[in-house]
Design a protein around this motif. Structure first.
Motif, PDB file in Angstrom:
ATOM      1  N   LEU A 291      -0.856  -1.867  -0.487  1.00  0.00           N
ATOM      2  CA  LEU A 291      -0.331  -0.581  -0.018  1.00  0.00           C
ATOM      3  C   LEU A 291       0.066   0.311  -1.187  1.00  0.00           C
ATOM      4  N   TYR A 292       0.694  -0.271  -2.185  1.00  0.00           N
ATOM      5  CA  TYR A 292       1.164   0.502  -3.338  1.00  0.00           C
ATOM      6  C   TYR A 292       0.004   1.165  -4.080  1.00  0.00           C
ATOM      7  N   LEU A 293      -1.032   0.400  -4.368  1.00  0.00           N
ATOM      8  CA  LEU A 293      -2.138   0.934  -5.163  1.00  0.00           C
ATOM      9  C   LEU A 293      -2.906   2.015  -4.406  1.00  0.00           C
ATOM     10  N   GLN A 294      -3.054   1.846  -3.089  1.00  0.00           N
ATOM     11  CA  GLN A 294      -3.828   2.819  -2.325  1.00  0.00           C
ATOM     12  C   GLN A 294      -3.007   4.043  -1.912  1.00  0.00           C
ATOM     13  N   ASN A 295      -1.763   3.818  -1.476  1.00  0.00           N
ATOM     14  CA  ASN A 295      -0.991   4.918  -0.918  1.00  0.00           C
ATOM     15  C   ASN A 295      -0.057   5.589  -1.919  1.00  0.00           C
ATOM     16  N   ALA A 296       0.428   4.838  -2.893  1.00  0.00           N
ATOM     17  CA  ALA A 296       1.318   5.437  -3.884  1.00  0.00           C
ATOM     18  C   ALA A 296       0.580   5.866  -5.149  1.00  0.00           C
ATOM     19  N   ARG A 297      -0.550   5.183  -5.438  1.00  0.00           N
ATOM     20  CA  ARG A 297      -1.288   5.498  -6.661  1.00  0.00           C
ATOM     21  C   ARG A 297      -2.640   6.160  -6.395  1.00  0.00           C
ATOM     22  N   GLY A 298      -3.043   6.252  -5.126  1.00  0.00           N
ATOM     23  CA  GLY A 298      -4.266   6.963  -4.771  1.00  0.00           C
ATOM     24  C   GLY A 298      -5.556   6.252  -5.115  1.00  0.00           C
ATOM     25  N   MET A 299      -5.537   4.938  -5.258  1.00  0.00           N
ATOM     26  CA  MET A 299      -6.754   4.194  -5.556  1.00  0.00           C
ATOM     27  C   MET A 299      -7.547   3.934  -4.284  1.00  0.00           C
ATOM     28  N   THR A 300      -8.851   3.770  -4.409  1.00  0.00           N
ATOM     29  CA  THR A 300      -9.695   3.443  -3.265  1.00  0.00           C
ATOM     30  C   THR A 300      -9.532   1.970  -2.918  1.00  0.00           C
ATOM     31  N   ALA A 301     -10.034   1.600  -1.740  1.00  0.00           N
ATOM     32  CA  ALA A 301      -9.957   0.200  -1.320  1.00  0.00           C
ATOM     33  C   ALA A 301     -10.728  -0.698  -2.282  1.00  0.00           C
ATOM     34  N   GLN A 302     -11.893  -0.234  -2.742  1.00  0.00           N
ATOM     35  CA  GLN A 302     -12.681  -1.039  -3.670  1.00  0.00           C
ATOM     36  C   GLN A 302     -11.958  -1.212  -5.005  1.00  0.00           C
ATOM     37  N   GLU A 303     -11.359  -0.131  -5.517  1.00  0.00           N
ATOM     38  CA  GLU A 303     -10.610  -0.219  -6.774  1.00  0.00           C
ATOM     39  C   GLU A 303      -9.409  -1.150  -6.626  1.00  0.00           C
ATOM     40  N   THR A 304      -8.735  -1.044  -5.485  1.00  0.00           N
ATOM     41  CA  THR A 304      -7.593  -1.911  -5.236  1.00  0.00           C
ATOM     42  C   THR A 304      -8.015  -3.371  -5.186  1.00  0.00           C
ATOM     43  N   ALA A 425       7.435   4.648   9.926  1.00  0.00           N
ATOM     44  CA  ALA A 425       6.485   5.617   9.380  1.00  0.00           C
ATOM     45  C   ALA A 425       5.338   4.919   8.669  1.00  0.00           C
ATOM     46  N   VAL A 426       4.140   5.488   8.805  1.00  0.00           N
ATOM     47  CA  VAL A 426       2.980   5.003   8.063  1.00  0.00           C
ATOM     48  C   VAL A 426       3.184   5.310   6.585  1.00  0.00           C
ATOM     49  N   VAL A 427       2.853   4.352   5.721  1.00  0.00           N
ATOM     50  CA  VAL A 427       3.032   4.556   4.284  1.00  0.00           C
ATOM     51  C   VAL A 427       1.988   5.549   3.776  1.00  0.00           C
ATOM     52  N   THR A 428       2.467   6.647   3.206  1.00  0.00           N
ATOM     53  CA  THR A 428       1.585   7.679   2.650  1.00  0.00           C
ATOM     54  C   THR A 428       2.141   8.097   1.300  1.00  0.00           C
ATOM     55  N   ALA A 429       1.433   9.017   0.649  1.00  0.00           N
ATOM     56  CA  ALA A 429       1.904   9.532  -0.638  1.00  0.00           C
ATOM     57  C   ALA A 429       3.239  10.265  -0.479  1.00  0.00           C
ATOM     58  N   GLU A 430       3.482  10.842   0.713  1.00  0.00           N
ATOM     59  CA  GLU A 430       4.705  11.608   0.939  1.00  0.00           C
ATOM     60  C   GLU A 430       5.951  10.729   0.941  1.00  0.00           C
ATOM     61  N   ASN A 431       5.855   9.523   1.483  1.00  0.00           N
ATOM     62  CA  ASN A 431       7.028   8.642   1.500  1.00  0.00           C
ATOM     63  C   ASN A 431       6.866   7.477   0.532  1.00  0.00           C
ATOM     64  N   ALA A 432       6.079   7.692  -0.529  1.00  0.00           N
ATOM     65  CA  ALA A 432       5.818   6.639  -1.505  1.00  0.00           C
ATOM     66  C   ALA A 432       7.091   6.164  -2.186  1.00  0.00           C
ATOM     67  N   ASP A 433       8.036   7.082  -2.434  1.00  0.00           N
ATOM     68  CA  ASP A 433       9.276   6.680  -3.104  1.00  0.00           C
ATOM     69  C   ASP A 433      10.061   5.676  -2.261  1.00  0.00           C
ATOM     70  N   ALA A 434      10.122   5.933  -0.954  1.00  0.00           N
ATOM     71  CA  ALA A 434      10.826   5.006  -0.066  1.00  0.00           C
ATOM     72  C   ALA A 434      10.111   3.655  -0.025  1.00  0.00           C
ATOM     73  N   PHE A 435       8.783   3.695   0.002  1.00  0.00           N
ATOM     74  CA  PHE A 435       8.031   2.440   0.008  1.00  0.00           C
ATOM     75  C   PHE A 435       8.256   1.661  -1.290  1.00  0.00           C
ATOM     76  N   ILE A 436       8.257   2.345  -2.430  1.00  0.00           N
ATOM     77  CA  ILE A 436       8.475   1.671  -3.711  1.00  0.00           C
ATOM     78  C   ILE A 436       9.856   1.022  -3.747  1.00  0.00           C
ATOM     79  N   SER A 437      10.847   1.679  -3.134  1.00  0.00           N
ATOM     80  CA  SER A 437      12.178   1.077  -3.042  1.00  0.00           C
ATOM     81  C   SER A 437      12.134  -0.213  -2.226  1.00  0.00           C
ATOM     82  N   ALA A 438      11.421  -0.171  -1.099  1.00  0.00           N
ATOM     83  CA  ALA A 438      11.272  -1.374  -0.275  1.00  0.00           C
ATOM     84  C   ALA A 438      10.557  -2.475  -1.042  1.00  0.00           C
ATOM     85  N   MET A 439       9.519  -2.101  -1.789  1.00  0.00           N
ATOM     86  CA  MET A 439       8.745  -3.069  -2.560  1.00  0.00           C
ATOM     87  C   MET A 439       9.615  -3.721  -3.634  1.00  0.00           C
ATOM     88  N   ARG A 440      10.385  -2.907  -4.347  1.00  0.00           N
ATOM     89  CA  ARG A 440      11.218  -3.445  -5.419  1.00  0.00           C
ATOM     90  C   ARG A 440      12.326  -4.335  -4.854  1.00  0.00           C
TER      91      ARG A 440
END
Length: 469
Positions: A291-304, A425-440
């Protein structure tokens, strides 16, 4: 059985047919399991299935596998490890082929239940077969090869499964997966000649039923803890059934799980507990970084997928070497070093932010891969080497059960963190900061669990002349 004529002087060569057979299933079944995940969106579109139904495709397989391990492990000790293993491979192969012809979601989910049952039959007996076939002096090497086969299958599944689903269609994953499974069954028929043995003592049906309910409810309810009362009720039911299971087992003449084994055999107890802690502290890593690489960093599924491939590749390359190392050095020291490396990796993951460099993340995945390789096969050698031959099946099943329940706890912790920080909420670039907090937050808890696991692993020592259960 000729394959099992492996006394102290026999060497690993006498057990090679068994090793080849187990390694083949250790590759193809994880390959199918990990490959299914990438085909779910396409299959869901064809069947018009929603997220709940698609979630059942994975959870019902895990529930069947986890719930049946202890009863099947006990059955294997009583009636024969090899025939249970052969039957499991055959059931898995047939259900895999039938999955390719399904026309509705209900049938598909039911067949996944059958497939999970076949997987449980092999998992409850595979390490027992290896332990009987390979002498202690070579056992770590053999288990390293078997563990490497698992990681290779897990690594190849998403990549090849995605390619098959994209170019041929999702049904072809099951069609093309059937011939390797058929080959594994033929190998089992050829190399594992042991037949079903007459059962001379009563089977603990009450304990088996409670075990199935306790583990099945935990596997099913754990990931749904934050989804509503259903997950909470399932976990509550799991705890009630687990408590009743312990009561029944303490009063049964021929218990499914001899509780005295856990009380007297500290090596077995600490090593299985370390197995549980290791998977609880690490299983959620791939999910979170996907989720982090695709939604917070904008990588494609193949790159991830390419980035996430680093960890299992390191595990695959190093597991045979680490297994061999466990044959010449105290296995508990190697397993402890592996747990420490995994903890170091989760601490690195806890430092991940929005701008973390790719070099840092790749280093982290390498550290985690080294940790898994150092821990997995040596710790399994400790578990299987700490019990007598008549307990190999239940020991193999206990190790697999601890792995499954550790995965469940890991996802429960991740789900709780996501619920607290991002809600529904679905994890997107808009709420990436909240997701990163959850991840950490998740990785901080994982690191604490890993530290506790290091302490457990330190106690899971077994010297060559240590007393055996």
């Amino acid at each position: 059985m000729k394959q099992f004529l492996s006394g102290p002087r026999a060497g690993i060569s006498s057990g090679l047919p068994v090793l080849y057979t187990v390694a083949a299933t250790q590759f193809i079944m994880p390959f199918m399991f990990s490959g299914v995940a990438v085909t779910l969106p396409v299959m869901g579109q064809e069947f018009g299935a929603g997220g709940t139904a698609l979630g059942l495709v994975e959870s019902i397989y895990l529930a069947a596998t986890g719930a049946l391990l202890l009863p099947l492990g006990r059955l294997a000790d009583m009636a024969g490890h090899a025939p249970l293993f052969r039957s499991g491979v055959l059931l898995y192969a047939v259900s895999t082929l039938l999955l390719s012809f399904t026309q509705d979601m209900t049938t598909f989910i039911l067949l996944r239940l059958v497939q999970g049952t076949g997987a449980a039959m092999t998992m409850a007996s595979n390490m027992a077969l290896l332990t009987k076939a390979i002498p202690r002096s070579e056992r770590g090497r053999a288990m390293g090869i078997a563990v490497a086969s698992v990681y290779l299958g897990l690594s190849a599944g998403p990549f090849l499964g995605g390619a098959i689903a994209t170019h041929l269609g999702w049904r072809w994953l099951y069609i093309l997966g059937t011939p390797p499974l058929a080959l594994a069954y033929l190998l089992a028929r050829r190399n594992l000649k042991e037949r079903w043995q007459p059962v001379t003592e009563p089977f603990d049906w009450a304990g088996a039923a409670l075990s199935v309910c306790a583990v099945g409810l935990a596997v099913f309810g754990g990931p749904r803890l934050a989804a509503g009362p259903g997950g909470i009720l399932a976990l509550a039911g799991s705890m009630v059934c687990g408590a009743l299971f312990l009561v029944v087992e303490s009063r049964t003449a021929n218990p499914l799980l001899d509780l005295a084994l856990l009380r007297r055999n500290k090596t077995f107890s600490f090593a299985t507990a370390a197995q549980f802690i290791n998977y609880a502290a690490t299983f959620g890593i791939t999910f979170l970084f996907s989720l982090y690489l695709q939604n917070a960093r904008g990588m494609t599924a193949q790159e991830t997928g390419t980035v996430l491939l680093v960890q299992p590749l390191v595990q695959t390359l190093l597991s045979p070497l680490c297994g061999r190392l466990a044959d010449s050095m105290p296995a508990h020291r190697i397993a402890t070093a592996g747990m420490a490396c995994c903890t170091a990796g989760t601490l690195m993951a806890a430092m991940t932010g929005a701008d973390t460099s790719m070099a840092f993340m790749l280093t982290m995945f390498v550290v985690l891969g080294v940790g898994f390789a150092l821990f997995a096969s040596p710790n399994m050698s400790i578990i299987m080497g700490s019990v007598q031959t008549g307990r190999y099946g239940i020991a193999s099943a206990m190790a697999a059960s601890m792995r499954t329940l550790g995965m469940v706890l890991s996802m429960v912790l991740v789900t709780a963190a996501m619920s607290l920080h991002t809600g529904d909420a679905v994890v997107t670039a808009e709420n990436a900061d909240a997701f990163i907090s959850a991840m950490r937050w998740s990785f901080a808890v994982f690191s604490a669990l890993g530290g506790f696991g290091v302490a457990l692993s330190l106690f899971a020592s077994l010297s060559p002349d240590a007393p055996r259960e």
